[in-house]
Design an enzyme around this catalytic site. Sequence first.
Site, PDB file in Angstrom:
ATOM      1  N   GLU A  33       0.828  -1.211   0.000  1.00 36.09           N
ATOM      2  CA  GLU A  33       0.000   0.000   0.000  1.00 36.09           C
ATOM      3  C   GLU A  33       0.863   1.262   0.000  1.00 36.09           C
ATOM      4  O   GLU A  33       0.525   2.249  -0.663  1.00 36.09           O
ATOM      5  CB  GLU A  33      -0.933  -0.003   1.220  1.00 36.09           C
ATOM      6  CG  GLU A  33      -2.035  -1.042   1.159  1.00 36.09           C
ATOM      7  CD  GLU A  33      -3.044  -0.773   0.048  1.00 36.09           C
ATOM      8  OE1 GLU A  33      -3.152   0.381  -0.416  1.00 36.09           O
ATOM      9  OE2 GLU A  33      -3.736  -1.731  -0.359  1.00 36.09           O
ATOM     10  N   TYR A 114      -6.657   6.296   4.327  1.00 41.19           N
ATOM     11  CA  TYR A 114      -6.888   5.250   3.326  1.00 41.19           C
ATOM     12  C   TYR A 114      -5.992   4.037   3.571  1.00 41.19           C
ATOM     13  O   TYR A 114      -6.457   2.897   3.565  1.00 41.19           O
ATOM     14  CB  TYR A 114      -6.655   5.785   1.914  1.00 41.19           C
ATOM     15  CG  TYR A 114      -6.653   4.680   0.884  1.00 41.19           C
ATOM     16  CD1 TYR A 114      -7.842   4.127   0.434  1.00 41.19           C
ATOM     17  CD2 TYR A 114      -5.455   4.151   0.393  1.00 41.19           C
ATOM     18  CE1 TYR A 114      -7.851   3.082  -0.486  1.00 41.19           C
ATOM     19  CE2 TYR A 114      -5.453   3.114  -0.524  1.00 41.19           C
ATOM     20  CZ  TYR A 114      -6.660   2.580  -0.953  1.00 41.19           C
ATOM     21  OH  TYR A 114      -6.661   1.541  -1.844  1.00 41.19           O
ATOM     22  N   ASP A 132      -9.332   6.358  -2.036  1.00 37.43           N
ATOM     23  CA  ASP A 132      -8.217   6.740  -2.883  1.00 37.43           C
ATOM     24  C   ASP A 132      -8.818   7.238  -4.189  1.00 37.43           C
ATOM     25  O   ASP A 132     -10.044   7.322  -4.345  1.00 37.43           O
ATOM     26  CB  ASP A 132      -7.253   5.571  -3.102  1.00 37.43           C
ATOM     27  CG  ASP A 132      -7.802   4.529  -4.055  1.00 37.43           C
ATOM     28  OD1 ASP A 132      -9.037   4.460  -4.242  1.00 37.43           O
ATOM     29  OD2 ASP A 132      -6.998   3.766  -4.626  1.00 37.43           O
TER      30      ASP A 132
END
Length: 325
Positions: A33, A114, A132
Amino acid sequence: MRIAPRLKQWFDLEQRDLPWRRTRDPYRIWLSEIMLQQTRVAAVIPYYERFLEKYPDYTTLAAAPEDELLGMWQGLGYYSRARNLQKAAQQMVKMGRFPSTYAEIRELPGVGDYTAAAVASIAFGLPEIGLDGNIVRVMARWTAEKADVRKPATRAKLLETAREHLDKKNPGTYKQSLMELGATICLPKAPKCLYCPINDDCGARLQGLADTLPIQLGKRPPIDEPKAVFWVVHDKQLLLWQRPANSQRLRGFWELPEAGMINDVEAGRLVGEFTHSIVNHRYRVQLFEAKLQGDPGKICQWIPLDQVDSLTLSTIVRKCIKLFN
């Protein structure tokens, strides 16, 4: 109509085979991520795999020398991500574990709403969802949202809608399916609406607005900035300078000298030019072969050519080396 079941069915059949989708290891999911922030999937995959070979867990990452870590990150850009990864890993070493709640994950350096929601939902099955760019686009089109999605109030509205449809039994799949839909079907330009699993009740499609939504007002155009750098070689040594430890950007990285940085330099032929974007700046870089007529001064250093590749070089320098060769 609920969208989670349709998304799950589509995702189970159509998802891309990505390495971080083959694991529930929170360290690996967190790493992916962070790497995927502002970076394309295709560019991330080889870095992700090499990074895990070198640093298979947070303890090895925490103990890595900074120069080595930045070298492993070289080419991905936004180097503060790498430094924040290490700071977070060092916190985990002190904790003795990877944080397992949304609040704990959110406290890690470099982790926003996020990313914390993504790790919490995928790795730990917690009912969390964040926004996102992909998820914003899907939600804005599906709800036919005509307000500026850059405004906090609009984003809060879209987030609430995403939460209303959250599949609490499969929150990680729900998050990934929304992201995947935005990345492969609900594209920024020319969305593939016919292949979308939720097109029956998509507001933008029904209103003929799929090509115009979402609305993004006030987006600043990139700032164009010329940059001339010099390739100065003497006695099989290249002239470089290193950004200081207090530099706000790319601290510790080595750069080619620029105009005004060294005295008595005579610019020769233009080797070539290229563009390089950093955040909101678009640099138009010109590389000149040059000769030094006097002392280079205190800023720059002579580095043997056979040692240059071992340094932590900026992307601009690496592009110049490729251009010169």
